[in-house]
Enzyme design. Structure first.
Site, PDB file in Angstrom:
ATOM      1  N   LYS A  49       0.835  -1.206   0.000  1.00 36.39           N
ATOM      2  CA  LYS A  49       0.000   0.000   0.000  1.00 36.39           C
ATOM      3  C   LYS A  49       0.871   1.257   0.000  1.00 36.39           C
ATOM      4  CE  LYS A  49      -0.297  -0.095   5.052  1.00 36.39           C
ATOM      5  NZ  LYS A  49      -1.166  -0.107   6.239  1.00 36.39           N
ATOM      6  N   TYR A 277      16.278  29.375  10.104  1.00 34.59           N
ATOM      7  CA  TYR A 277      15.184  30.210  10.575  1.00 34.59           C
ATOM      8  C   TYR A 277      15.155  30.302  12.105  1.00 34.59           C
ATOM      9  CZ  TYR A 277      13.122  30.163   5.889  1.00 34.59           C
ATOM     10  OH  TYR A 277      12.882  30.319   4.545  1.00 34.59           O
TER      11      TYR A 277
END
Length: 391
Positions: A49, A277
Site C-alpha cells: 500500500k 530560521y
C-alpha cells in the site's frame, strides 16, 4: 524531481544531475521475503500500500511475488485497480472501503475485499449482483485495536448474513482476519488476548457455516515474534522493506533504501553564528556549514532538526538549525578541510558502514520509520536496482 543542469568547459549543456536519489534494492526486498517465509512457515501476503511505501507499488509487488510472496495487500480499492492495470493478476486484498466506494471493477477483476460490517457486506452484495460476479471477501473482526472490524457483539450477525449470501452465490467468504495492536512488543502477553478473541471469532464463523480459505492475524512483528498469530497467512509490510518490527530484536532483514544528496554550498563561520530560521541554533565554535538541497517538502522531518545526522566521507555529521522546505544545513566540521562542494551526503544508507538508517530517523523525528519512508517526495529521483527486480 529537483535537479541541476551543468555546462561543460566547451559550453555544451550536460545532463541534469538530480539533487537527491532514492535507490531501491530489489535484492534486499527478495531477501526479506525469504526471511519472512522461512520464519513464519506460512504463505506471506506482501503489503504494498501507499505506493509500495513510497518506492513504487507495481515494481515492488512484482519483486515480492517473484521472491515467493503468495499474495498482495493494499489499503484502497484504487490501489488494487492500479495493480490490476499494471498487469498484476496475483491474489490481491484491499481492506479499506466503505459503501460509497465503487466496488464493481474490483469485484469483476477478482480483487478480494475486506468487510468489517453488515452495511459494507450489503454494499458488496449489491455490486456483485450488478456485475454478475461472486465477490470474494475477508470478514474482519476487531480483536482489541478498536480501529477497523466488526465489534464482537456484531460478529455472529455478520457471519450469518455472509453465510446466507454465500448460499445464493453472491459472495464467497475466502478469509477471516483481524489486526493486532501490540505486535511490536516481544512478550507473548502482548498478543495473547487478541489471539483468544480471534480464535473465538473463527469458531463463530465456522458455526455459521463459513469455510474461509485463509485466516490471518499477524503483521510483520507478529509474523517474526509471535508464532501463535501466524495461522494460515501473514501480512508483512515494514519488514519487507527492512524495518525491524519488534522492539529490542534484530532479524536478518536488509535495508532496502539508500537516500543520497550532495553539498551545494560550503561556508566557514565564526563561533556564535545563528543558523537557519529563528536563529535558535548558534555555532559553539568556528564551524564548517554545508548546505544540502533536501527539506521537509522532500520528506525530511522538520522535527529532526538539531538531532539528525548524515554521513559525509564516511563520518557522521549533525543537521543543525531548523529543516527548511527545500534545504537543510549540516555541521561538516568533522570532515573539515577534506570536504568539497558536490560531495555526496548519505541521508540513509548501510548500517555496516556507519551510515544512518530509517530507525534512527524515526527516533530523531519522534515517529516511526514507516512514516519517514512513506513521506519521501516526488522531487527525489528513484532508482531501482538488483537482479531480483522484475521489469
Amino acid at each position: 524531481m529537483l535537479s541541476v543542469t551543468t555546462a561543460s568547459p566547451s559550453g555544451a549543456v550536460a545532463a541534469a544531475v538530480p539533487f537527491a536519489t532514492l535507490t531501491v534494492d530489489h535484492d534486499a526486498i527478495a531477501h526479506n521475503v525469504g526471511v519472512l517465509r522461512a520464519v513464519a512457515g506460512v504463505p506471506v501476503l506482501a503489503v504494498v500500500k501507499a505506493d509500495g511505501f513510497g518506492l513504487g507499488m507495481a515494481t515492488v509487488a512484482r519483486t515480492a511475488l517473484r521472491a515467493g510472496a503468495s499474495a498482495l495487500g493494499v489499503a484502497t480499492v484504487d490501489e488494487a485497480l492500479q495493480l490490476r492495470s499494471a498487469g498484476i493478476s496475483a491474489r490481491l486484498l484491499a481492506w479499506l472501503a466503505d459503501p460509497l466506494t465503487d466496488l464493481a471493477s474490483a469485484i469483476r477483476l477478482g480483487v478480494e475485499l475486506g468487510v468489517p460490517s453488515e452495511r459494507m457486506l450489503d454494499a458488496v452484495a449489491a455490486h456483485a449482483r450488478a456485475t454478475g460476479v461472486t465477490a470474494r471477501v475477508h470478514l474482519e473482526v476487531d480483536t482489541g485495536l478498536s480501529r477497523g472490524g466488526a465489534e464482537p457483539a456484531d460478529w455472529a450477525s455478520l457471519c450469518g448474513a455472509a453465510a446466507e449470501l454465500e448460499r445464493f452465490g453472491t459472495v464467497r467468504v475466502v478469509g477471516v482476519w483481524s489486526h493486532l495492536a501490540r505486535a511490536n512488543e516481544p512478550h507473548p502477553s502482548a498478543t495473547a488476548v487478541a489471539i483468544d478473541a480471534f480464535r473465538e471469532a473463527v469458531e463463530v464463523a465456522v458455526v455459521a457455516g463459513l469455510t474461509p480459505d485463509v485466516l490471518h492475524l499477524a503483521s510483520s512483528g507478529a509474523a517474526l515474534a509471535h508464532p501463535a498469530t501466524r495461522f494460515s497467512l501473514v501480512r508483512c509490510g515494514q519488514a519487507l522493506f527492512g524495518v525491524q518490527p519488534v522492539d529490542g530484536r534484530v532479524y536478518d532483514l536488509r535495508p532496502v533504501v539508500r537516500l543520497t544528496s550532495r553539498i551545494v554550498q560550503l561556508r566557514r563561520v565564526p563561533p556564535g553564528t545563528p543558523v537557519s530560521y529563528g536563529g535558535e541554533y548558534r555555532t559553539p565554535a568556528e564551524t564548517v556549514l554545508a548546505l544540502v538541497p533536501l527539506g521537509y517538502a522532500d520528506g525530511i522531518p522538520r522535527a529532526a532538526g538539531d538531532r539528525a545526522e548524515v554521513s559525509i566521507l564516511g563520518r557522521r555529521c549533525r543537521v543543525v538549525g531548523r529543516v527548511s522546505m527545500d534545504q537543510l544545513i549540516v555541521d561538516a566540521s568533522p570532515v573539515g578541510a577534506e570536504v568539497r562542494e558536490g560531495e555526496e551526503v548519505v541521508v540513509l544508507g548501510d548500517p555496516e558502514a556507519g551510515e544512518p538508517v530509517l530507525a534512527e530517523w524515526g527516533q530523531w523525528a519522534g515517529t516511526i520509520p514507516q512514516e519517514v519512508m512513506t513521506g519521501f517526495g516526488g522531487r527525489i529521483h528513484r532508482v531501482h536496482r538488483g537482479a531480483a527486480r522484475v521489469a
